[in-house]
Design a protein around this motif. Structure first.
Motif, mmCIF file in Angstrom:
data_model
loop_
_atom_site.group_PDB
_atom_site.id
_atom_site.type_symbol
_atom_site.label_atom_id
_atom_site.label_comp_id
_atom_site.label_asym_id
_atom_site.label_seq_id
_atom_site.Cartn_x
_atom_site.Cartn_y
_atom_site.Cartn_z
ATOM 1 N N GLN A 66 0.804 -1.228 0.000
ATOM 2 C CA GLN A 66 0.000 0.000 0.000
ATOM 3 C C GLN A 66 0.835 1.274 0.000
ATOM 4 O O GLN A 66 0.538 2.219 0.726
ATOM 5 C CB GLN A 66 -0.960 0.016 1.189
ATOM 6 N N TYR B 102 -3.689 15.631 -9.354
ATOM 7 C CA TYR B 102 -2.527 15.068 -8.676
ATOM 8 C C TYR B 102 -2.889 14.571 -7.291
ATOM 9 O O TYR B 102 -2.352 13.581 -6.815
ATOM 10 C CB TYR B 102 -1.388 16.087 -8.637
ATOM 11 N N LYS C 216 -5.631 13.247 -6.685
ATOM 12 C CA LYS C 216 -6.235 11.949 -6.983
ATOM 13 C C LYS C 216 -5.177 10.878 -7.157
ATOM 14 O O LYS C 216 -5.399 9.714 -6.824
ATOM 15 C CB LYS C 216 -7.079 12.041 -8.251
ATOM 16 N N MET C 217 -4.031 11.279 -7.682
ATOM 17 C CA MET C 217 -2.970 10.292 -7.851
ATOM 18 C C MET C 217 -2.570 9.710 -6.510
ATOM 19 O O MET C 217 -2.238 8.532 -6.421
ATOM 20 C CB MET C 217 -1.748 10.922 -8.506
ATOM 21 N N ALA D 166 -4.579 9.518 -3.974
ATOM 22 C CA ALA D 166 -5.714 8.665 -3.614
ATOM 23 C C ALA D 166 -5.609 7.345 -4.372
ATOM 24 O O ALA D 166 -5.908 6.286 -3.840
ATOM 25 C CB ALA D 166 -7.021 9.368 -3.943
ATOM 26 N N GLY D 167 -5.170 7.402 -5.615
ATOM 27 C CA GLY D 167 -5.036 6.213 -6.444
ATOM 28 C C GLY D 167 -3.749 5.458 -6.167
ATOM 29 O O GLY D 167 -3.352 4.607 -6.927
ATOM 30 N N LYS D 168 -3.096 5.808 -5.073
ATOM 31 C CA LYS D 168 -1.899 5.111 -4.618
ATOM 32 C C LYS D 168 -0.739 5.195 -5.606
ATOM 33 O O LYS D 168 0.167 4.392 -5.567
ATOM 34 C CB LYS D 168 -2.202 3.631 -4.356
ATOM 35 N N GLN D 169 -0.804 6.153 -6.506
ATOM 36 C CA GLN D 169 0.324 6.311 -7.402
ATOM 37 C C GLN D 169 1.436 7.070 -6.715
ATOM 38 O O GLN D 169 2.569 7.083 -7.166
ATOM 39 C CB GLN D 169 -0.094 7.100 -8.649
ATOM 40 N N GLU E 5 -11.946 13.002 4.773
ATOM 41 C CA GLU E 5 -11.929 11.541 4.804
ATOM 42 C C GLU E 5 -11.263 10.931 6.018
ATOM 43 O O GLU E 5 -10.846 11.615 6.942
ATOM 44 C CB GLU E 5 -11.236 11.022 3.545
ATOM 45 N N ASP E 6 -11.122 9.642 5.939
ATOM 46 C CA ASP E 6 -10.498 8.846 6.990
ATOM 47 C C ASP E 6 -9.034 9.240 7.217
ATOM 48 O O ASP E 6 -8.700 9.890 8.190
ATOM 49 C CB ASP E 6 -10.612 7.361 6.638
ATOM 50 N N MET F 198 -10.156 3.630 2.403
ATOM 51 C CA MET F 198 -10.367 4.006 0.983
ATOM 52 C C MET F 198 -11.202 2.943 0.256
ATOM 53 O O MET F 198 -10.903 1.761 0.315
ATOM 54 C CB MET F 198 -8.991 4.159 0.312
ATOM 55 N N ARG G 131 -11.452 6.269 -6.073
ATOM 56 C CA ARG G 131 -10.416 6.411 -7.105
ATOM 57 C C ARG G 131 -9.795 5.053 -7.329
ATOM 58 O O ARG G 131 -9.340 4.428 -6.374
ATOM 59 C CB ARG G 131 -9.303 7.367 -6.666
ATOM 60 N N PRO G 132 -9.755 4.614 -8.581
ATOM 61 C CA PRO G 132 -9.151 3.307 -8.846
ATOM 62 C C PRO G 132 -7.708 3.273 -8.358
ATOM 63 O O PRO G 132 -6.998 4.266 -8.464
ATOM 64 C CB PRO G 132 -9.195 3.209 -10.371
ATOM 65 N N ASN G 133 -7.288 2.175 -7.824
ATOM 66 C CA ASN G 133 -5.913 1.991 -7.383
ATOM 67 C C ASN G 133 -5.045 1.664 -8.601
ATOM 68 O O ASN G 133 -5.142 0.604 -9.199
ATOM 69 C CB ASN G 133 -5.860 0.848 -6.368
ATOM 70 N N MET G 134 -4.211 2.628 -8.927
ATOM 71 C CA MET G 134 -3.446 2.465 -10.157
ATOM 72 C C MET G 134 -2.337 1.428 -10.031
ATOM 73 O O MET G 134 -1.848 0.909 -11.031
ATOM 74 C CB MET G 134 -2.849 3.808 -10.577
ATOM 75 N N LEU G 135 -1.963 1.142 -8.811
ATOM 76 C CA LEU G 135 -0.965 0.088 -8.639
ATOM 77 C C LEU G 135 -1.562 -1.248 -9.060
ATOM 78 O O LEU G 135 -0.948 -2.020 -9.785
ATOM 79 C CB LEU G 135 -0.518 0.016 -7.174
ATOM 80 N N ARG H 181 2.521 10.101 -17.392
ATOM 81 C CA ARG H 181 3.044 10.975 -16.353
ATOM 82 C C ARG H 181 4.550 11.030 -16.511
ATOM 83 O O ARG H 181 5.171 10.050 -16.914
ATOM 84 C CB ARG H 181 2.699 10.425 -14.972
#
Lengths: 342, 342
Positions: free
Chosen positions: A57, A107, A109-110, A112-115, A135-136, B1, B46-50, B91
């Motif tokens: 994660q 960004y 969101k990135m 949030a998207g774990k990028q 949020e949490d 999340m 948000r989709p997890n991009m990983l 990116r």
DNA sequence: AATTCGCCTGTAAACGATATCATTGCAGCC
DNA sequence: GGCTGCAATGATATCGTTTACAGGCGAATT
């Protein structure tokens, strides 16, 4: 591309053991480790960081959002971040926002998207603050240089007001009374603060701010050039120009030369930022040094703290500035007026 | 999340359908899609991009490796890449190599580790080429500006030799015969090429290269300053200085001024790169414009092609240059010598 | 009415790592 | 010898997606 299973097979162990061997800390018998290392070498194996990140994660990326990159200020800021990031095992993703709120949000969101694990926002333009998260888990965000006064995030900046006032003090000590200013965009906090500093300095010296010739620029070379032209055209008297950025000061120097005015004999010029090139302008620029790279480092330090403990209370770091006197300022001429000769 | 499962539950569909709704192209009934959109909105999903990257075997990151970032050249190069990358949904990960082969290799590993899909190497320093890969899938790598002559990768550069020769031609046409040079580091291809260009220009004009005063710098402001001091100290006669970079030319202007020499009256000075600041130097700099941003764009275009078809044959792109004449060059003085007056 | 066809949807198997828990082997001890 | 304890290893669930494959269902065709 080989994966951990291939290594496990070749080394004759389970994937769990390989994983343990990979993460140095765990206990694996030296002999086993050697076999694994050999297999890794042989298959030229590299762990898939996407898979690792998914499981753990985290991505080990941090995003640095900057308004633009063609600005020497930005470059050194990022350099400061890079230095610490590499040491700490983080990668730096440079994001160019063009001060676009939408892009900045994307960004956020990135992360949030774990990028990415965190976001550092350098804003020299508008305080386009990422939405506060309801949020949490709080999103790890550090703001630099420019931010809304009421933000609750960790942040770092220098004191633009005092720094600019210090420049004015310097001019006043040299005997200047008629001081013109070329400001940054005042709808931006940095521009506004530097203008406030100018006014503060003037007031402290007992000079009338209302009479000071002021032109408005956007920190760029070109703006310095054009604003100087404007000041000259207006015909107001001034013996010094106080610019809100080094780049504008360099533009001013160029325009003054065209007008046949000598710096600093006829007019003194000051900048702000202490860019590298400012030591080599003609004449070398009197300016105020703000530790740009140090700002990046401070921001990254705040970020590392935040990643270590996301619940940590936000902090504000204010970095010191320093007056740098070079050759673009000199005692004011006795005559008291210098412009209008265009 | 929230994750895709939560969305599926809330919308009363399967995760597969959610995934399909997410990837625009697939067929989902409008009513279903609406329910899903609502759920996404509600849970702020948000989709997890990983995870996505792991499954699809791509990261949508491309790494841009640059030797340093405090150089205006770099900034604009990256800007060119950014522009195209964003459009194409990639990116940009900025990597600062300090021309360190080890670090560069570590970035190549990042693409092996699926952290990035491709690598663009801007090297203005040594042609530190990533190891050629003996492997299955060729690693998508594009080289810019500096690379070994025998490379088999896609690459982009401008013609440093001809561009520098064009500058010399310009000086010769103005009547200069005694032309000094401040070069870049000659162990680097870019430095060497620019020096070769200088020599080529001299030969074309029938001038004796062996007699030309030459100082060696490293493209930096400071190097320009010091090399000029060195040329002056040597006492060789020259009426023009041909610098291998704009920054060095600006350093030269500063040193010449200190020596009491007027540019262009006493000495002409030329640069190379056409940085933004060069239009505002005193005097504005004659230089050669190379499309820095265009180089970045060309590199990114090559990269996109490579990602589309990894088997594609490598290509080389050579970008055009343009002489920019400003005020730092003028006809040579009759006298024929100008230095030594230090 | 039975068949075919398309559209939409669901099930489940990847992707490649990490972490939990269980197991094994072996030394040390009474 | 049987017990405990520890170190090393293995089996397996899990992270959150995408996608191949397999229905289900209604409309169109015969």
């Amino acid at each position: 591309m080989a994966n951990i299973k291939d290594i496990a097979e070749l080394a004759g162990v389970s994937i769990a053991t390989v994983s343990r061997a990979l993460s140095q800390s765990a206990s694996v018998r030296p002999a086993t480790r050697r076999k694994i290392d050999e297999a890794i070498e042989k298959l030229n194996y590299r762990p898939n960081m996407l898979a690792s990140g998914l499981r753990r994660q985290r991505s080990n990326n941090i995003i640095v959002a900057v308004p633009n990159i063609s600005n020497p200020f930005t470059s050194r800021f990022v350099q400061g971040i890079e230095n610490l990031a590499r040491e700490a095992g983080y990668r730096v993703l440079l994001a160019i926002t063009e001060s676009d709120q939408m892009l900045l949000d994307s960004y956020v969101k990135m992360i949030a998207g774990k990028q990415a694990d965190g976001l550092i926002v350098l804003d020299t333009v508008q305080p386009c603050s990422p939405r506060e998260d309801s949020e949490d888990t709080p999103t790890p965000i550090v703001l630099a240089c420019e931010y809304p006064p009421d933000t609750t995030r960790s942040r770092v900046r220098h004191d633009n007001v005092e720094a600019m006032a210090a420049i004015v003090d310097h001019l006043v000590r040299l005997g200047h009374q008629k001081i013109a200013a070329i400001t940054g965009p005042i709808e931006q906090r940095m521009g506004l603060d530097r203008l406030s500093g100018f006014k503060l300095g003037m007031r402290r010296a007992g000079l009338d701010v209302a009479q000071a010739p002021i032109a408005y620029g956007d920190f760029s070379l070109d703006a310095g050039y054009r604003s100087t032209a404007e000041l000259l055209a207006r015909g107001d008297a001034f013996t010094a120009i106080c610019c809100a950025s080094d780049e504008m000061a360099i533009g001013a120097l160029a325009r003054l030369r065209e007008a046949g005015l000598k710096v600093p004999d006829d007019v003194s010029v000051t900048g702000f930022d202490n860019l590298r090139v400012s030591a080599f302008s003609i004449p070398p620029l009197t300016t105020v040094d703000v530790p740009i790279q140090g700002t990046g480092e401070a921001a990254m330090r705040l970020m590392l703290d935040l990643l270590r403990d996301p619940e940590e209370a936000p902090r504000e770091v204010i970095l010191p500035h320093k007056l740098v006197v070079r050759e673009s300022t000199a005692p004011a001429k006795k005559t008291g007026r210098a412009a209008a000769s265009k």
